[in-house]
Every structure is written in C-alpha cells, then in structure tokens.
Design an enzyme around this catalytic site. Structure first.
Site, PDB file in Angstrom:
ATOM      1  CB  VAL A   1      -0.972   0.004   1.200  1.00  0.00           C
ATOM      2  CG1 VAL A   1      -1.771   1.289   1.252  1.00  0.00           C
ATOM      3  CG2 VAL A   1      -1.919  -1.189   1.115  1.00  0.00           C
ATOM      4  CB  CYS A   2       3.890   2.210   1.918  1.00  0.00           C
ATOM      5  SG  CYS A   2       3.164   2.177   3.565  1.00  0.00           S
ATOM      6  CB  THR A   3       4.976   0.300  -3.042  1.00  0.00           C
ATOM      7  OG1 THR A   3       5.957  -0.235  -2.144  1.00  0.00           O
ATOM      8  CG2 THR A   3       5.565   0.415  -4.437  1.00  0.00           C
TER       9      THR A   3
END
Length: 163
Positions: free
Chosen positions: A48-50
């Site tokens: 999700v952060c990527t």
C-alpha cells in the site's frame, strides 16, 4: 495530532534525494518560498505504501511547480530508501525518521494491532512557509487500499494557497 493551524517544529533529517544521494533535509529550507508536502508512510516496499509513494511521485505538479517541495518520511534508513527510489523511480526525497520524533510530533505514530511495535500511520501534511499545517489526510487503517482522493483534495488546497 497536529491539525490545520498548528505549527510544526523545524527539523533536520537524513534522507535520500531523487538521485540516490544521501543528504540532510531541513523543514525550514523546504518551506523557504514554497509549501512542503510531507508524505508519511509505514515502510519502503510495503504494497500500500509503495502505491501511495509512487502515485505521488507520478503527479505532474512535482516537476513543474517550484513552489511545492515533496518529501516522503518513514522510519526506514537511507540504504533502504536508496534502493526503493532506484527500483520505483521515485521523483522526490525520502527522509529517515528512524527515531520517530517527527512522526510522533505530527501525531501519526501508533501501535500496530498486536501491540508489539509502533509504526507511522499513513498520512499527508501540507506545510506552508511559516511551518503551519494547512491541510492533512490520515488513513483510517494503514492497510486500506490507496486511492488518489487525498491527492485531489491536496491539489485543491495548494491552488487556494496560490490564489
């Protein structure tokens, strides 16, 4: 948690610029004649952060607006950031808040559900030239799928500041 109208303390953090070079970054320099977008995320390479980091990197206003400085902030170290920037062609610096001081001042440091570890809560802050929070977004759950809605609201706020 800092809210719009609150002032963020000046800080200097080690980080990696978009060319993979390790440098130091100071908030007052980032906001000198510009606004700063602080993109707080949990970890390099978490799915999700990527998505969040890459989506922000792909925005057109990063390259054409000299009055907007974007940085990512996580607890990861510089070597992880270097590889993450290289692998994903991130177009802005990633800062290392390994002591979690800035993340804690922003008010987005929380315990994971298992209570074993504190991690940043995914969030975005818009900071003006006086280091005042002008806008913020905080994910309800770190692992909720990323969508670009917060970026549209951020762009609207940046446009209002420029007007």
């Amino acid at each position: 948690m800092l809210s719009p109208g609150d002032t963020l303390s000046d800080f200097t953090l080690e980080g990696v610029d978009e060319n993979g070079e390790i440098n130091t970054f100071t908030l007052s320099e980032l906001t000198d004649d510009a606004v700063a977008v602080l993109n707080v995320y949990v970890y390099d390479y978490s799915p999700v952060c990527t998505d969040q980091v890459c989506d922000i990197s792909e925005l057109e206003w990063l390259g054409i607006n000299e009055d907007v400085n974007v940085v990512g902030i996580s607890g990861d170290g510089p070597y992880s950031h270097q590889q993450f920037i290289e692998d994903n062609r991130i177009g802005y610096p990633l800062l290392c808040d390994t002591a979690e001081e800035i993340i804690e001042e922003l008010g987005v440091l929380h315990e994971e559900k298992d209570g074993l570890r504190r991690v940043p809560q995914r969030s975005i802050f818009l900071i003006d030239s006086d280091r005042v929070v002008r806008w913020k977004w905080v994910a309800e759950d770190n692992w909720d799928e990323w969508d670009s809605g917060p970026i549209e609201a951020l762009n609207d706020t940046i446009s209002q500041i420029r007007a």
